[in-house]
Design a protein around this motif. Sequence first.
Motif, PDB file in Angstrom:
ATOM      1  N   SER A 160      12.699  13.326 -45.437  1.00  0.00           N
ATOM      2  CA  SER A 160      11.293  13.281 -45.869  1.00  0.00           C
ATOM      3  C   SER A 160      10.618  14.631 -45.689  1.00  0.00           C
ATOM      4  O   SER A 160       9.822  15.057 -46.532  1.00  0.00           O
ATOM      5  N   LEU A 161      10.936  15.325 -44.600  1.00  0.00           N
ATOM      6  CA  LEU A 161      10.357  16.652 -44.371  1.00  0.00           C
ATOM      7  C   LEU A 161      10.802  17.633 -45.443  1.00  0.00           C
ATOM      8  O   LEU A 161       9.981  18.360 -46.021  1.00  0.00           O
ATOM      9  N   LEU A 162      12.104  17.677 -45.729  1.00  0.00           N
ATOM     10  CA  LEU A 162      12.615  18.616 -46.735  1.00  0.00           C
ATOM     11  C   LEU A 162      12.052  18.298 -48.114  1.00  0.00           C
ATOM     12  O   LEU A 162      11.732  19.211 -48.887  1.00  0.00           O
ATOM     13  N   ARG A 163      11.917  17.014 -48.428  1.00  0.00           N
ATOM     14  CA  ARG A 163      11.389  16.643 -49.731  1.00  0.00           C
ATOM     15  C   ARG A 163       9.926  17.038 -49.866  1.00  0.00           C
ATOM     16  O   ARG A 163       9.490  17.513 -50.925  1.00  0.00           O
ATOM     17  N   SER A 164       9.138  16.848 -48.798  1.00  0.00           N
ATOM     18  CA  SER A 164       7.721  17.239 -48.845  1.00  0.00           C
ATOM     19  C   SER A 164       7.571  18.743 -49.007  1.00  0.00           C
ATOM     20  O   SER A 164       6.722  19.227 -49.772  1.00  0.00           O
ATOM     21  N   LEU A 165       8.400  19.504 -48.284  1.00  0.00           N
ATOM     22  CA  LEU A 165       8.330  20.962 -48.389  1.00  0.00           C
ATOM     23  C   LEU A 165       8.758  21.438 -49.770  1.00  0.00           C
ATOM     24  O   LEU A 165       8.241  22.439 -50.277  1.00  0.00           O
ATOM     25  N   ALA A 166       9.706  20.727 -50.388  1.00  0.00           N
ATOM     26  CA  ALA A 166      10.198  21.161 -51.706  1.00  0.00           C
ATOM     27  C   ALA A 166       9.199  20.856 -52.811  1.00  0.00           C
ATOM     28  O   ALA A 166       8.983  21.687 -53.705  1.00  0.00           O
ATOM     29  N   THR A 167       8.592  19.688 -52.779  1.00  0.00           N
ATOM     30  CA  THR A 167       7.746  19.270 -53.897  1.00  0.00           C
ATOM     31  C   THR A 167       6.280  19.585 -53.659  1.00  0.00           C
ATOM     32  O   THR A 167       5.640  20.271 -54.460  1.00  0.00           O
ATOM     33  N   LEU A 168       5.734  19.113 -52.558  1.00  0.00           N
ATOM     34  CA  LEU A 168       4.302  19.256 -52.331  1.00  0.00           C
ATOM     35  C   LEU A 168       3.911  20.691 -52.003  1.00  0.00           C
ATOM     36  O   LEU A 168       2.875  21.181 -52.462  1.00  0.00           O
ATOM     37  N   SER A 169       4.735  21.397 -51.214  1.00  0.00           N
ATOM     38  CA  SER A 169       4.371  22.764 -50.801  1.00  0.00           C
ATOM     39  C   SER A 169       4.325  23.719 -51.986  1.00  0.00           C
ATOM     40  O   SER A 169       3.400  24.530 -52.106  1.00  0.00           O
ATOM     41  N   LEU A 170       5.318  23.639 -52.869  1.00  0.00           N
ATOM     42  CA  LEU A 170       5.319  24.528 -54.031  1.00  0.00           C
ATOM     43  C   LEU A 170       4.137  24.231 -54.935  1.00  0.00           C
ATOM     44  O   LEU A 170       3.486  25.147 -55.457  1.00  0.00           O
ATOM     45  N   LYS A 171       3.849  22.947 -55.120  1.00  0.00           N
ATOM     46  CA  LYS A 171       2.707  22.580 -55.956  1.00  0.00           C
ATOM     47  C   LYS A 171       1.405  23.098 -55.365  1.00  0.00           C
ATOM     48  O   LYS A 171       0.539  23.627 -56.083  1.00  0.00           O
ATOM     49  N   LEU A 172       1.263  23.000 -54.052  1.00  0.00           N
ATOM     50  CA  LEU A 172       0.051  23.511 -53.390  1.00  0.00           C
ATOM     51  C   LEU A 172      -0.040  25.025 -53.492  1.00  0.00           C
ATOM     52  O   LEU A 172      -1.133  25.577 -53.692  1.00  0.00           O
ATOM     53  N   ALA A 173       1.099  25.711 -53.357  1.00  0.00           N
ATOM     54  CA  ALA A 173       1.087  27.175 -53.450  1.00  0.00           C
ATOM     55  C   ALA A 173       0.622  27.635 -54.821  1.00  0.00           C
ATOM     56  O   ALA A 173      -0.212  28.550 -54.943  1.00  0.00           O
ATOM     57  N   PHE A 174       1.153  27.020 -55.868  1.00  0.00           N
ATOM     58  CA  PHE A 174       0.716  27.401 -57.214  1.00  0.00           C
ATOM     59  C   PHE A 174      -0.735  27.004 -57.454  1.00  0.00           C
ATOM     60  O   PHE A 174      -1.473  27.736 -58.127  1.00  0.00           O
ATOM     61  N   THR A 175      -1.150  25.852 -56.942  1.00  0.00           N
ATOM     62  CA  THR A 175      -2.539  25.420 -57.115  1.00  0.00           C
ATOM     63  C   THR A 175      -3.500  26.437 -56.508  1.00  0.00           C
ATOM     64  O   THR A 175      -4.510  26.810 -57.134  1.00  0.00           O
ATOM     65  N   ILE A 176      -3.201  26.895 -55.306  1.00  0.00           N
ATOM     66  CA  ILE A 176      -4.078  27.875 -54.656  1.00  0.00           C
ATOM     67  C   ILE A 176      -4.072  29.187 -55.427  1.00  0.00           C
ATOM     68  O   ILE A 176      -5.123  29.823 -55.607  1.00  0.00           O
ATOM     69  N   LEU A 177      -2.890  29.609 -55.902  1.00  0.00           N
ATOM     70  CA  LEU A 177      -2.822  30.840 -56.705  1.00  0.00           C
ATOM     71  C   LEU A 177      -3.685  30.713 -57.954  1.00  0.00           C
ATOM     72  O   LEU A 177      -4.452  31.623 -58.296  1.00  0.00           O
ATOM     73  N   TYR A 178      -3.586  29.578 -58.641  1.00  0.00           N
ATOM     74  CA  TYR A 178      -4.353  29.370 -59.877  1.00  0.00           C
ATOM     75  C   TYR A 178      -5.853  29.354 -59.588  1.00  0.00           C
ATOM     76  O   TYR A 178      -6.645  29.974 -60.321  1.00  0.00           O
ATOM     77  N   VAL A 179      -6.252  28.666 -58.535  1.00  0.00           N
ATOM     78  CA  VAL A 179      -7.680  28.577 -58.196  1.00  0.00           C
ATOM     79  C   VAL A 179      -8.231  29.948 -57.825  1.00  0.00           C
ATOM     80  O   VAL A 179      -9.331  30.333 -58.258  1.00  0.00           O
ATOM     81  N   LEU A 180      -7.483  30.702 -57.034  1.00  0.00           N
ATOM     82  CA  LEU A 180      -7.952  32.031 -56.627  1.00  0.00           C
ATOM     83  C   LEU A 180      -8.102  32.963 -57.826  1.00  0.00           C
ATOM     84  O   LEU A 180      -9.088  33.713 -57.930  1.00  0.00           O
ATOM     85  N   LEU A 181      -7.133  32.934 -58.746  1.00  0.00           N
ATOM     86  CA  LEU A 181      -7.216  33.799 -59.921  1.00  0.00           C
ATOM     87  C   LEU A 181      -8.358  33.373 -60.836  1.00  0.00           C
ATOM     88  O   LEU A 181      -9.038  34.224 -61.421  1.00  0.00           O
ATOM     89  N   CYS A 182      -8.584  32.058 -60.966  1.00  0.00           N
ATOM     90  CA  CYS A 182      -9.715  31.592 -61.776  1.00  0.00           C
ATOM     91  C   CYS A 182     -11.041  32.055 -61.176  1.00  0.00           C
ATOM     92  O   CYS A 182     -11.938  32.508 -61.908  1.00  0.00           O
ATOM     93  N   CYS A 183     -11.178  31.954 -59.863  1.00  0.00           N
ATOM     94  CA  CYS A 183     -12.412  32.399 -59.210  1.00  0.00           C
ATOM     95  C   CYS A 183     -12.600  33.898 -59.379  1.00  0.00           C
ATOM     96  O   CYS A 183     -13.724  34.374 -59.597  1.00  0.00           O
ATOM     97  N   LEU A 184     -11.507  34.657 -59.285  1.00  0.00           N
ATOM     98  CA  LEU A 184     -11.605  36.105 -59.447  1.00  0.00           C
ATOM     99  C   LEU A 184     -11.987  36.476 -60.876  1.00  0.00           C
ATOM    100  O   LEU A 184     -12.857  37.341 -61.101  1.00  0.00           O
TER     101      LEU A 184
END
Length: 369
Positions: A160-184
Amino acid sequence: MFLFGVDVKIHAKNSGCKPSKWCSAYQRLVTVLWILYFLYTMLSVLIVDIPSATRISEVLPRKLRDVLAFTIWCVLKTRRKKIFYLLRKIGCLSNNLNVKHHPLWLTFTPVIVLGIPLICWPLKTWPFEEHECQMLMPHFSLSFSYVPEGQNCKVLSIISLLRSLATLSLKLAFTILYVLLCCLLRNILMLHSEAGAKRLANQSPILDDKYFKRYLTEYDSVIDVLNSFEILMSFPVLCVQIYDFMSIFYGIVNLDPIKELSHNTLLAKYFFAIVYVSSVCLVSFLCVSSSAASVHEASKRAKDVHERMFKQILASEQGIGREQLALLFVNCSSPAFTLSASGLYYFTKPMILAAVGSILTYSLLVMQF
């Protein structure tokens, strides 16, 4: 992004940084792990999910998020060079217009990307007892029984830990990148339009030819960067939105207390995990949609400034060249720039309310059956 094997600087020419052999080896290792994870997901669908599930609606929510995470990784992996140069262009624009950065976001980004899955991890594992973990293990072990007796919960916890890190973490990383670039990009548009508004507020004929050329050149460069941003990021942000929609929909439908929690004890123990993941995805959807819609609002403001400027120039009969007037007229008449999810729908303020309403409506309809 380096943690997930999509470091944009490694393969970009003239990037000014040479990665070490260890960094390159780590990126290759993560690439192999992502491919193995995708093959494992496909095998689990064929061997476990399809034979045991009675409806496709039971398989789709569980596996679609894994497929979407792998798709996001593939897109970022193939476009990392273009993303690197896009980040450079955005950085140059922000420096030219003296846009203020918020480095605190960069400090908290790893905390958010790794902290949210780590919080979700115990919620998925601690409520279960050994015999329940033994019932769940075939869904993760491809129906093979290789776990020693009494160790099922420990193995399930690691998976469960490896699956969460693989799916949710990458999605969150891209989400934050997209939000930051949109704000900029929104701040860049706002500062550019504010500079034109200040010129208009002076009520003096200072819109000379040189200033006008520079002003239109800056605006064209911002639009070019926005077009590149839309081309590169529209498809992965569509995957992120589908991921969020599926998680919100899955949470609302499966938490129906009348039909599910009353007789499904395993689902009842997943209650807090489902609520947590659905809430995180709801916040993610609102952040992505609102930040992308703010770019549209900033573009509309820039169009308003261009229209006022065009009217003032025509009324004052200033000595502006015909080419500049034609460019300004084109800018005024063209629609405001709008980011989209791969062209399927566009991020505006009305879209946010319509999307939330659609999710709730169809969730309630599904719960009736």
